[in-house]
Scaffold this active site. Structure first.
Site, short mmCIF file in Angstrom:
data_model
loop_
_atom_site.label_atom_id
_atom_site.label_comp_id
_atom_site.label_asym_id
_atom_site.label_seq_id
_atom_site.Cartn_x
_atom_site.Cartn_y
_atom_site.Cartn_z
N HIS A 102 22.02 -33.86 40.94
CA HIS A 102 23.22 -33.09 40.64
C HIS A 102 22.94 -31.58 40.75
O HIS A 102 23.63 -30.86 41.48
CB HIS A 102 23.69 -33.43 39.22
N GLU A 103 21.89 -31.13 40.06
CA GLU A 103 21.59 -29.69 40.07
C GLU A 103 21.16 -29.24 41.46
O GLU A 103 21.43 -28.11 41.86
CB GLU A 103 20.53 -29.34 39.02
N HIS B 87 24.15 -28.32 43.40
CA HIS B 87 24.55 -26.93 43.11
C HIS B 87 23.61 -25.96 43.83
O HIS B 87 24.05 -24.97 44.42
CB HIS B 87 24.45 -26.65 41.60
N GLU C 214 31.24 -27.78 41.69
CA GLU C 214 31.00 -29.11 41.13
C GLU C 214 31.17 -30.20 42.20
O GLU C 214 30.54 -31.26 42.12
CB GLU C 214 31.96 -29.34 39.94
ZN ZN Z 1 27.47 -29.42 37.62
#
Ligand code: ZN
Length: 506
Positions: A267-268, A271, A297
């Site tokens: 997830h990170e 980003h 996101e």
């Molecule tokens: Zn996030």
């Protein structure tokens, strides 16, 4: 000649502010990753000092009318293209900042920093009434902020605008209502499915160093550049950027659950890939910044869920996971593993939620915070409203405040209008992904052979490289040919979970 000089001067001022912001980001990163316990107070002072320096530098950006004169030229169409975006976006943030009186900004900062400590205590003691007075105060201040910032339809719009610019609450409301109408009956179907994966199946003992090196291998493979970034350990995972060539991502570990850490680092990294692909030459200006929280996101959730929880992704990585952790994975088939990591279990806790139930947690929060800001409900009624929505949406009896209305930090920090960006991220992600699939026809083959280069390039070319040149809505239209809607996400869930749990197709 003159005009070019003024634009140059504006960029120079913006870059100075961004360099200060990098210092601030480094201080906060260090606070969450390395800082010794006893440095809490001194660090808070250092952060507050830099923060106020940034704020005053930004308010002084128009001291000689540099910005307002340039804005006039943009309005008269004498300046176009990228420069006009830099000027207009800076103007927008500048006028918003100017609208808030300094005394108000100070009161909000003081209230939220006090509220954080109260929230921590209230959550520990499972006592909503402890948090109630300061929460009510924050809601009053946020209503005031909306009045200062201005709005036409709902005061909530003014708050939403800080996180998802150009989106109004009525739009969000319509999109989320559609989604809710699909999710509630769909979840009931899944609950009644015959196949029930057992999450205990993939539990085991996974030494943290081994997990960390597995994480690093995965993150490198999907394209995160470790020469322009780092991975570290923290309590609440986050990504932060000092510069596109210095992007920090973090994760947390559980020794009995390898996916706990891996899911959050993918997830990170999503980003992080966005931040690393922003154009270096525009660093400091809006053309070097991400569009909105929702678009940001969408990048993390695309990698974490659409790609990272797909069968194709694990066709490539599962043999490697089995090799690294033969117990328990050698005895578990890919099919069983895939089903287990996609198990659907309604939980009272948002951060533990799966892809199907997650958005119901967000819809609940969105409805509540919008009603609060619009004055339709009162803070004292929150536990009761929370309980009844939990029951209606997720079929859960919420027993206490700690696992209910007190579970998230956001409201204590004054973040109203933030929650919907999580779900908007899921929706943007599936809409972008549907287009990407058409444009990269053998995408599944690529993923299952561990080749992520083209996906990374597609995201860079279509989304990252533009900075704020497009608004979220114009970018979505440009890339996908449609306005943001819930159809692609709904179709994705239907297809994936109908196959997974042998649901009756309708
Ligand atoms: Zn996030």
């Amino acid at each position: 000649m003159e005009k070019a000089y003024f634009i140059q001067e504006l960029k120079k001022r913006l870059i100075e502010i961004s360099n200060l912001s990098s210092v601030l980001a480094l201080l906060s990163w260090d606070q969450n990753v390395n800082m010794p316990k006893k440095a809490v107070t001194s660090r808070a002072f250092a952060i507050a000092e830099i923060n106020s320096l940034i704020h005053s530098r930004f308010l002084a950006i128009d001291k000689d009318n540099l910005l307002s004169d340039l804005k006039k030229e943009v309005d008269e169409k004498k300046i176009k293209g990228g420069d006009s975006v830099i000027i207009s976006e800076t103007w927008k943030s500048f006028t918003r900042a100017k609208k808030l009186p300094e005394s108000f900004v100070r009161e909000l900062a003081e209230t939220t920093s006090r509220a954080h400590a109260v929230w921590v205590e209230a959550r520990e003691k499972n006592d909503f009434n402890l948090f109630l007075p300061v929460l009510s105060k924050i809601v009053e201040l946020k209503k005031k902020e909306a009045t200062y910032a201005g709005y036409t339809d709902s005061p909530y719009d003014a708050l939403l605008d800080a996180f998802e610019p150009d989106m109004i609450s009525r739009q969000v409301e319509n999109i989320l209502r559609e989604l809710k109408n699909f999710l509630i009956p769909f979840l009931k179907k899944i609950k009644n499915a015959k196949k029930k994966p057992d999450p205990a199946l993939i539990k085991g003992f996974f030494p943290i160093e081994k997990q960390a090196s597995f994480n690093e291998m995965v993150v490198k493979k999907i394209g995160f550049d470790l020469e322009a970034g780092r991975i570290d350990k923290t309590v609440h995972p986050f990504a932060t950027t000092l510069h596109p060539l210095d992007v920090r991502i973090t994760t947390r570990y559980a020794e009995d659950d390898v996916l706990y850490s891996l899911g959050s680092i993918i997830h990170e990294a999503g980003h992080g890939l966005y931040e690393q692909s922003l154009p270096v030459e525009y660093f400091g200006t809006p053309l070097g910044e991400s569009i909105s929280l929702g678009i940001h996101e969408s990048q993390s959730r695309m990698w974490e869920n659409l790609i990272g929880k797909s069968k194709n992704f694990w066709k490539y990585f599962y043999p490697k996971l089995q090799e690294t952790f033969p117990i328990p994975f050698k005895k578990i088939s890919l099919e069983n593993f895939y089903q287990t990591i996609n198990a659907v279990f309604p939980s009272p806790i948002r951060t533990e939620a799966d892809e199907v139930t997650y958005n119901l947690h967000i819809i609940l929060r969105f409805e509540i915070e919008k009603d609060l800001i619009e004055g339709k409900i009162e803070t004292k009624d929150l536990p009761r409203i929370w309980k009844s929505k939990m029951k209606e949406y997720l079929g859960i009896e919420n027993k206490d405040s700690a696992s209910g209305v007190l579970q998230d930090v956001h409201w204590s920090e004054g973040l109203f209008g933030y929650f919907p960006t999580y779900t908007l991220g899921n929706l943007y992600a599936s809409q972008f992904y549907a287009t990407m699939k058409k444009e990269i026809p053998d995408i599944n083959k690529k993923i299952s052979s561990g080749d992520f280069q083209e996906i990374k390039e597609w995201l860079k070319k279509n989304i990252h490289i533009h900075g704020k040149f497009y608004t979220a809505s114009s970018l979505t239209k440009k890339v996908t040919g449609e306005d943001l809607n819930s159809k692609y996400f709904i179709d994705y869930l239907k297809e994936k979970y109908t196959n997974l749990f042998g649901l009756e197709p309708r």
